[in-house]
Scaffold this motif. Structure first.
Motif, PDB file in Angstrom:
ATOM      1  N   VAL A 245       0.907  -1.280  -0.004  1.00 44.12           N
ATOM      2  CA  VAL A 245      -0.097  -0.093  -0.003  1.00 44.12           C
ATOM      3  C   VAL A 245       0.824   1.242  -0.154  1.00 44.12           C
ATOM      4  CG1 VAL A 245      -1.688   1.228   1.449  1.00 44.12           C
ATOM      5  CG2 VAL A 245      -1.876  -1.263   1.213  1.00 44.12           C
ATOM      6  N   LEU A 246       2.062   1.162   0.660  1.00 42.40           N
ATOM      7  CA  LEU A 246       2.842   2.668   0.665  1.00 42.40           C
ATOM      8  C   LEU A 246       3.486   2.808  -0.259  1.00 42.40           C
ATOM      9  CD1 LEU A 246       4.584   1.803   4.285  1.00 42.40           C
ATOM     10  CD2 LEU A 246       2.937   3.785   3.814  1.00 42.40           C
ATOM     11  N   VAL A 247       4.076   1.754  -0.936  1.00 40.61           N
ATOM     12  CA  VAL A 247       4.743   1.962  -2.398  1.00 40.61           C
ATOM     13  C   VAL A 247       3.685   2.247  -3.329  1.00 40.61           C
ATOM     14  CG1 VAL A 247       6.043   0.741  -4.264  1.00 40.61           C
ATOM     15  CG2 VAL A 247       6.823   0.427  -1.752  1.00 40.61           C
ATOM     16  N   ILE A 248       2.689   1.856  -3.614  1.00 40.50           N
ATOM     17  CA  ILE A 248       1.643   2.185  -4.706  1.00 40.50           C
ATOM     18  C   ILE A 248       1.263   3.568  -4.290  1.00 40.50           C
ATOM     19  CG2 ILE A 248      -0.555   1.679  -5.349  1.00 40.50           C
ATOM     20  CD1 ILE A 248      -0.300  -1.274  -5.121  1.00 40.50           C
ATOM     21  N   ALA A 249       1.016   4.028  -3.062  1.00 44.01           N
ATOM     22  CA  ALA A 249       0.385   5.213  -2.803  1.00 44.01           C
ATOM     23  C   ALA A 249       1.592   6.229  -2.983  1.00 44.01           C
ATOM     24  CB  ALA A 249       0.020   5.538  -1.348  1.00 44.01           C
ATOM     25  N   LEU A 250       2.936   5.946  -2.703  1.00 45.09           N
ATOM     26  CA  LEU A 250       3.750   6.731  -3.260  1.00 45.09           C
ATOM     27  C   LEU A 250       4.145   7.042  -4.738  1.00 45.09           C
ATOM     28  CD1 LEU A 250       6.865   5.901  -0.616  1.00 45.09           C
ATOM     29  CD2 LEU A 250       5.156   8.169  -0.804  1.00 45.09           C
ATOM     30  N   ALA A 252       1.511   6.450  -6.927  1.00 41.09           N
ATOM     31  CA  ALA A 252       0.757   7.146  -7.584  1.00 41.09           C
ATOM     32  C   ALA A 252       0.401   8.510  -7.288  1.00 41.09           C
ATOM     33  CB  ALA A 252      -0.930   6.548  -6.706  1.00 41.09           C
ATOM     34  N   ASN A 253       1.308   9.093  -6.341  1.00 45.78           N
ATOM     35  CA  ASN A 253       1.303  10.403  -5.987  1.00 45.78           C
ATOM     36  C   ASN A 253       2.363  11.211  -6.669  1.00 45.78           C
ATOM     37  OD1 ASN A 253      -0.588  11.458  -3.979  1.00 45.78           O
ATOM     38  ND2 ASN A 253      -0.320   9.526  -3.115  1.00 45.78           N
ATOM     39  N   LYS A 254       2.971  10.413  -7.895  1.00 43.60           N
ATOM     40  CA  LYS A 254       3.955  10.692  -8.807  1.00 43.60           C
ATOM     41  C   LYS A 254       5.606  11.154  -7.876  1.00 43.60           C
ATOM     42  CE  LYS A 254       0.546  12.784 -11.826  1.00 43.60           C
ATOM     43  NZ  LYS A 254       0.172  13.952 -12.801  1.00 43.60           N
ATOM     44  N   LYS A 255       5.659  10.651  -6.964  1.00 44.18           N
ATOM     45  CA  LYS A 255       6.939  10.579  -6.463  1.00 44.18           C
ATOM     46  C   LYS A 255       8.009   9.603  -7.498  1.00 44.18           C
ATOM     47  CE  LYS A 255       5.462  12.516  -3.010  1.00 44.18           C
ATOM     48  NZ  LYS A 255       5.535  14.078  -2.936  1.00 44.18           N
ATOM     49  N   PRO A 256       9.390  10.155  -7.472  1.00 40.04           N
ATOM     50  CA  PRO A 256      10.164   9.371  -8.239  1.00 40.04           C
ATOM     51  C   PRO A 256      10.245   7.959  -8.045  1.00 40.04           C
ATOM     52  CG  PRO A 256      11.032  11.525  -7.083  1.00 40.04           C
ATOM     53  CD  PRO A 256       9.690  11.053  -6.474  1.00 40.04           C
ATOM     54  N   SER A 257      10.253   7.070  -9.061  1.00 41.19           N
ATOM     55  CA  SER A 257      10.042   5.609  -9.230  1.00 41.19           C
ATOM     56  C   SER A 257      11.229   5.198  -8.649  1.00 41.19           C
ATOM     57  CB  SER A 257      10.072   5.127 -10.505  1.00 41.19           C
ATOM     58  OG  SER A 257       8.794   5.789 -11.046  1.00 41.19           O
ATOM     59  N   PHE A 258      12.665   5.326  -8.724  1.00 42.67           N
ATOM     60  CA  PHE A 258      13.828   4.724  -8.315  1.00 42.67           C
ATOM     61  C   PHE A 258      13.962   4.808  -6.749  1.00 42.67           C
ATOM     62  CE2 PHE A 258      18.690   4.911  -7.485  1.00 42.67           C
ATOM     63  CZ  PHE A 258      18.624   3.630  -7.721  1.00 42.67           C
ATOM     64  N   PRO A 259      13.896   6.061  -6.207  1.00 51.70           N
ATOM     65  CA  PRO A 259      13.673   5.962  -4.960  1.00 51.70           C
ATOM     66  C   PRO A 259      12.554   5.319  -4.005  1.00 51.70           C
ATOM     67  CG  PRO A 259      13.496   8.203  -5.459  1.00 51.70           C
ATOM     68  CD  PRO A 259      13.723   7.295  -6.672  1.00 51.70           C
ATOM     69  N   VAL A 260      11.215   5.444  -4.754  1.00 54.59           N
ATOM     70  CA  VAL A 260      10.390   4.917  -3.927  1.00 54.59           C
ATOM     71  C   VAL A 260      10.420   3.423  -4.111  1.00 54.59           C
ATOM     72  CG1 VAL A 260       7.980   4.482  -4.411  1.00 54.59           C
ATOM     73  CG2 VAL A 260       8.686   6.599  -4.441  1.00 54.59           C
ATOM     74  N   ILE A 261      10.834   2.817  -5.174  1.00 55.02           N
ATOM     75  CA  ILE A 261      10.802   1.088  -5.221  1.00 55.02           C
ATOM     76  C   ILE A 261      12.040   0.846  -4.360  1.00 55.02           C
ATOM     77  CG2 ILE A 261      11.402  -0.594  -6.841  1.00 55.02           C
ATOM     78  CD1 ILE A 261      10.045   0.807  -9.198  1.00 55.02           C
ATOM     79  N   SER A 262      13.259   1.604  -4.231  1.00 59.34           N
ATOM     80  CA  SER A 262      14.198   1.371  -3.354  1.00 59.34           C
ATOM     81  C   SER A 262      13.667   1.589  -1.941  1.00 59.34           C
ATOM     82  CB  SER A 262      15.395   2.192  -3.530  1.00 59.34           C
ATOM     83  OG  SER A 262      15.879   2.026  -4.774  1.00 59.34           O
ATOM     84  N   PHE A 263      12.905   2.235  -1.705  1.00 59.79           N
ATOM     85  CA  PHE A 263      12.230   2.412  -0.456  1.00 59.79           C
ATOM     86  C   PHE A 263      11.583   1.067   0.003  1.00 59.79           C
ATOM     87  CE2 PHE A 263       8.493   3.670   2.202  1.00 59.79           C
ATOM     88  CZ  PHE A 263       9.219   3.892   3.394  1.00 59.79           C
ATOM     89  N   GLY A 264      10.852   0.598  -0.923  1.00 57.59           N
ATOM     90  CA  GLY A 264      10.000  -0.498  -0.751  1.00 57.59           C
ATOM     91  C   GLY A 264      10.779  -1.795  -0.636  1.00 57.59           C
ATOM     92  N   ALA A 265      12.133  -1.742  -1.202  1.00 61.15           N
ATOM     93  CA  ALA A 265      13.177  -2.739  -0.871  1.00 61.15           C
ATOM     94  C   ALA A 265      13.600  -2.983   0.505  1.00 61.15           C
ATOM     95  CB  ALA A 265      14.247  -2.664  -1.736  1.00 61.15           C
ATOM     96  N   VAL A 266      13.655  -1.428   0.983  1.00 60.43           N
ATOM     97  CA  VAL A 266      14.179  -1.339   2.477  1.00 60.43           C
ATOM     98  C   VAL A 266      12.981  -1.598   3.393  1.00 60.43           C
ATOM     99  CG1 VAL A 266      14.698   0.351   4.298  1.00 60.43           C
ATOM    100  CG2 VAL A 266      15.687   0.781   1.971  1.00 60.43           C
ATOM    101  N   LEU A 267      12.002  -1.383   3.050  1.00 58.02           N
ATOM    102  CA  LEU A 267      10.727  -1.882   3.933  1.00 58.02           C
ATOM    103  C   LEU A 267      10.830  -3.644   4.157  1.00 58.02           C
ATOM    104  CD1 LEU A 267       7.877   0.183   3.131  1.00 58.02           C
ATOM    105  CD2 LEU A 267       8.798   0.545   5.008  1.00 58.02           C
TER     106      LEU A 267
END
Length: 476
Positions: A245-250, A252-267
């Protein structure tokens, strides 16, 4: 003084491209050698032709590196997706989705549910790779547990992720196809909507009927065995859905993909430590190496023993070599000659549409990367749309359909290698079930022949310059 250069002849072009195709086919089908080597050798075939035509080596090397630079955003996303898949399996996130999916999804609607879930995920995130590596893997696991043939499940996954990807304003394929064609992103999406939605409805009907035959043939004891094995190997909890939910929400809110997906990996690392009792080293290691599991159930071991950055390096190499190859084709003049030769045969919107779709498909075959197709096809075909007075949004639509929707069909392309690896089904096995791709391409040709969804330049809203190509937002 600059050395005089010549354009290649059609005979020279055919020899070079046929040589690459022969290498690609023999390496992948006969010799069991990696396609990356074929692409590596193909660089020198085109370079040799370029030098013969008067180009110097430094210019050719520069052309290759410039081609590669256009896909660096995709390479970064692919690396992040690899880390995400590995840590989400180690963290029990993907296993949790599989577990609850087996619990609530009925076999008769499973294929339809797969199509919808994967399309919504890709639409929200703008990445077919990310959607396939998360929701797609989960649906493959559920489908296996329900006894549904995996190539059919993979077809539903691919139909969903490609539909969502090509209609998402966050998608790099959307941004690349529109900007290279000189069309505003949302105008490009609007141009694709009528055919895309019609194709999606037809595809949904097809998967609904296909799924019905499995509704009464499910061995529930097998499902229970799978669920028990998942419970034994992982601590299953609804908390598995929080990172999703957190990754999709970020995204969907047009946050940069590379850091968001990397953040998902950290989660995923945090979840592996907090909920799966992994030590810090093994949790972090899952971001690099494919996760390994021995549950006693073969299909669980197969579907969950994957992920990690290391597993993506082969696809990264394909993208690098493919984009460099495309840059060389452009610099040597092969694209110019092909475009000039095609002009004589293109006389109306119908054969222009067919030619664009076919050119995009060939670019996937010879360039081995979707980005090569989306970059080269508008370059080759744009003059014909202008000559016939057709709006460039038809060019961007046809380039997107021909480039994105056929990219997973080529066993040695970036998408073909990635999808086969992450879903665990060979490209040629899932190919017959890519129903959305086939339906969309057929309808595009049919509607154009009937004079439908044809836009002239005089009807068009303002367009953007080809030079305004935006940086990709998310990987396809």
């Amino acid at each position: 003084m600059q050395k005089h250069t010549r354009l290649p002849t059609i005979t020279q072009i055919i020899i070079c491209l046929a040589g690459f195709l022969g290498l690609a086919f023999s390496f992948t089908s006969l010799l069991n050698l990696p396609i990356q080597l074929a692409l590596y050798i193909a660089w020198f075939i085109i370079m040799a032709l370029g030098i013969w035509l008067g180009h110097n080596y430094k210019d050719l090397e520069e052309a290759a590196t410039q081609g590669i630079s256009k896909g660096m955003g995709a390479i970064l996303i692919l690396i992040a997706v690899g880390a995400l898949v590995g840590t989400w399996i180690a963290g029990g996130i993907v296993p949790g989705i599989i577990y609850y999916g087996l619990k609530i999804i009925h076999p008769s609607i499973f294929l339809l549910a797969t199509l919808i879930i994967c399309s919504v995920t890709a639409l929200a995130t703008g990445t077919s790779w990310g959607a396939a590596g998360t929701a797609g893997i989960a649906m493959m696991g559920i489908g296996e547990g329900l006894g549904i043939p995996l190539p059919l499940v993979a077809g539903a996954v691919l139909s969903g992720v490609y539909f969502g990807d090509k209609l998402s304003p966050l998608s790099d394929s959307v941004i690349l196809a529109s900007s290279m064609s000189g069309v505003e992103t949302f105008e490009h999406i609007k141009g694709m909507l009528p055919i895309s939605l019609t194709s999606y409805i037809l595809t949904a009907i097809m998967f609904t009927f296909a799924g019905m035959q499995y509704g009464g043939n499910v061995d529930m004891s097998q499902v229970e065995t799978v669920m028990a094995a998942l419970e034994q190997s992982f601590n299953i909890s609804p908390m598995a859905f929080v990172p999703v939910v957190l990754v999709i929400a970020l995204l969907a809110n047009k946050k940069p993909s590379f850091p968001v997906i990397s953040f998902g990996a950290v989660l995923g690392v945090v979840w592996a430590i907090a909920f799966q009792n992994k030590d810090l080293i093994s949790a972090v290691q899952s971001a690099w190496s494919p996760f390994s599991i021995t549950s006693g159930v073969d299909f669980i071991d197969n579907i969950l023993s994957r992920g990690g950055i290391a597993s993506m390096l082969g696809s990264v190499a394909v993208i690098i070599f493919g984009l460099g190859f495309g840059g060389l084709l452009d610099r040597v003049g092969i694209l110019q000659v092909i475009a000039d030769k095609m002009t004589a045969f293109i006389t109306n919107a119908s054969n222009l549409t067919v030619s664009t779709l076919f050119t995009a498909f060939l670019a996937n075959i010879f360039g081995s990367a979707m980005y090569v197709s989306l970059i080269l096809t508008p370059k080759i075909m744009s003059k014909n749309y202008d000559r016939l007075g057709l709006h460039r949004k038809m060019l961007s639509r046809n380039a997107e359909f021909g480039g994105t929707l056929t990219s997973g069909m080529v066993p040695w392309s970036d998408n073909g290698i990635f999808m086969a690896g992450v879903l665990g089904v060979p490209t040629l096995a899932y190919l017959p079930y890519m129903w959305l791709s086939f339906t969309c391409i057929i309808l595009t040709i049919a509607f154009t022949m009937l004079g439908k969804f044809i836009s002239t330049a005089s009807e068009a809203p303002a367009t953007v310059s080809n030079d305004s190509c935006a940086a990709p937002a998310a990987a396809s």
